[in-house]
Design a protein around this motif. Structure first.
Motif, PDB file in Angstrom:
ATOM      1  N   LYS A 325      18.175 -48.421   0.577  1.00 30.07           N
ATOM      2  CA  LYS A 325      18.345 -47.862  -0.761  1.00 30.07           C
ATOM      3  C   LYS A 325      18.284 -46.339  -0.764  1.00 30.07           C
ATOM      4  O   LYS A 325      18.677 -45.698  -1.724  1.00 30.07           O
ATOM      5  CB  LYS A 325      17.272 -48.427  -1.704  1.00 30.07           C
ATOM      6  N   GLU A 326      17.721 -45.760   0.307  1.00 25.25           N
ATOM      7  CA  GLU A 326      17.579 -44.310   0.385  1.00 25.25           C
ATOM      8  C   GLU A 326      18.603 -43.738   1.358  1.00 25.25           C
ATOM      9  O   GLU A 326      19.106 -44.428   2.249  1.00 25.25           O
ATOM     10  CB  GLU A 326      16.165 -43.936   0.843  1.00 25.25           C
ATOM     11  N   VAL A 327      18.893 -42.452   1.205  1.00 18.64           N
ATOM     12  CA  VAL A 327      19.804 -41.783   2.136  1.00 18.64           C
ATOM     13  C   VAL A 327      19.105 -41.518   3.459  1.00 18.64           C
ATOM     14  O   VAL A 327      19.648 -41.760   4.537  1.00 18.64           O
ATOM     15  CB  VAL A 327      20.318 -40.464   1.522  1.00 18.64           C
ATOM     16  N   HIS A 328      17.866 -41.029   3.409  1.00 14.66           N
ATOM     17  CA  HIS A 328      17.082 -40.755   4.619  1.00 14.66           C
ATOM     18  C   HIS A 328      16.028 -41.838   4.775  1.00 14.66           C
ATOM     19  O   HIS A 328      15.306 -42.146   3.829  1.00 14.66           O
ATOM     20  CB  HIS A 328      16.403 -39.384   4.535  1.00 14.66           C
ATOM     21  N   ASN A 329      15.933 -42.409   5.965  1.00 16.81           N
ATOM     22  CA  ASN A 329      15.019 -43.528   6.188  1.00 16.81           C
ATOM     23  C   ASN A 329      14.268 -43.350   7.498  1.00 16.81           C
ATOM     24  O   ASN A 329      14.886 -43.342   8.572  1.00 16.81           O
ATOM     25  CB  ASN A 329      15.796 -44.850   6.230  1.00 16.81           C
ATOM     26  N   ASN A 330      12.952 -43.198   7.414  1.00 18.29           N
ATOM     27  CA  ASN A 330      12.134 -43.161   8.615  1.00 18.29           C
ATOM     28  C   ASN A 330      11.740 -44.573   9.022  1.00 18.29           C
ATOM     29  O   ASN A 330      11.700 -45.484   8.194  1.00 18.29           O
ATOM     30  CB  ASN A 330      10.876 -42.308   8.396  1.00 18.29           C
TER      31      ASN A 330
END
Length: 369
Positions: A325-330
């Protein structure tokens, strides 16, 4: 409808529209829907499930609270937490001061002090952290500092009085255990103390443990070597391990040296997604224990494959990338649903604070820094 809390270690929101919420259960193909017919402030049975009892969500409708939870193999939605109905949440309340009375209200409980001032036990007990209470009074100096202990599975709350602030508060913690032998007897005594009732007679102050990083306590019987125990208390990790027949180690942070070191991580784009491989040294050989790669909100991205020497690999598929759901994912390593640590490279200067891999798939990216 306002979503006050979703418990990502158990479920996550897969889709949210004006007509329904689609909720997916953790590490499972099981899902269910919350539709307007369940939001009439009455109790409903939503569906059967194989998952254990737990709270899933807290919703607010027209200033009323609804709890979505699992009880006896069924998913319910209910405004009750006082056990008055079959579909109600069931919490346990332990009183340490008999002059504070506990009585049921229509939906919940309330606490009455000696002057009949009231405080309602409500959804706050499920929300991690500190909540000030203005309505109660402390009359006598010899009253206890802890008045109530409230429990619901891994959620523990204390109604306490703080002398320095001269105020009452509700302090709620989430306690998650990795204790495969179930031998520690971990018990939270207050917001700042715990005991290991099966191993030791000592009471451990959490503030002291955080300050010192590493404590040794005396065992109450001659111990044999045992598998280390991990306690996740809110966002802190404690490791309990064998030192000698009469001593036990308690360390404050699993991901601080010398308990944890990532020596290298490699990543590459493949036909099927992103493949990661690398090596991690754990002081306590946890590499066979941690089995999932997850996002911060609890979405499982991959299963970890381990070698005995600490080498690992996993692949995040393109289908999983679509679910982000997010652009950046850790990325985080986890034991089942319990998030343990981010996948971060320590020490090597040429790798630290660099992007290991990016993959643009329908505008979704994984960044591991």
């Amino acid at each position: 409808m306002n979503i006050k809390k979703i418990f990502n270690e158990v479920c996550l929101i897969e889709k949210y529209t004006n007509e329904f919420l689609k909720i997916k259960m953790f590490d499972s193909d099981e899902f269910f829907y919350i539709t307007p017919k369940y939001l009439d402030l009455r109790e409903h049975a939503i569906k059967k499930t194989n998952f254990e009892d737990n709270i899933l969500m807290i919703l607010e409708i027209d200033q009323m609270i609804l709890y979505v939870h699992i009880k006896n193999g069924m998913i319910y939605i209910s405004p009750y937490l006082n056990g008055n109905t079959e579909k109600s949440l069931d919490i346990s309340i332990e009183s340490y001061y008999d002059k504070f009375k506990i009585q049921k209200t229509k939906y919940a409980y309330e606490v009455l002090d000696e002057n009949n001032n009231k405080y309602e036990i409500n959804e706050s007990i499920f929300l991690k952290g500190y909540s000030k209470i203005d309505s109660l009074e402390r009359i006598h100096s010899n009253e206890p500092y802890i008045y109530l202990k409230i429990r619901y599975h891994h959620i523990v709350g204390f109604l306490e009085y703080t002398i320095s602030k001269k105020e009452f508060s509700l302090k709620t913690s989430y306690v998650q255990m990795i204790d495969l032998e179930e031998r520690s007897g971990f018990n939270l005594i207050s917001n700042n103390t715990f005991e290991l009732s099966n191993l030791s007679n000592e009471v451990i102050k959490i503030s002291e443990l955080i300050k010192e990083k590493h404590l040794k306590i005396k065992s109450k019987i001659a111990l044999q070597n045992f598998n280390p125990v991990i306690v996740k208390l809110n966002n802190r990790l404690f490791t309990i391990s064998y030192n000698s027949p009469d001593l036990i180690n308690i360390e404050q942070d699993l991901v601080e040296k010398p308990t944890f070191n990532v020596s290298h991580i490699n990543s590459s784009n493949t036909r099927h997604g992103i493949k990661f491989s690398g090596h991690i040294d754990y002081k306590y050989h946890f590499h066979n224990l941690f089995n999932n790669v997850v996002t911060r909100d609890g979405l499982i991205l991959a299963k970890i494959q381990w070698e005995d020497n600490g080498d690992f690999e996993f692949e995040v598929s393109k289908n999983k990338l679509k679910e982000l759901k997010e652009v950046h994912n850790n990325l985080y390593f986890a034991y089942n649903e319990i998030i343990i640590h981010p996948l971060i490279v320590e020490n090597p200067d040429n790798l630290k604070n660099t992007v290991l891999c990016t993959n643009n798939h329908k505008k979704h990216h994984i960044f591991q820094e």
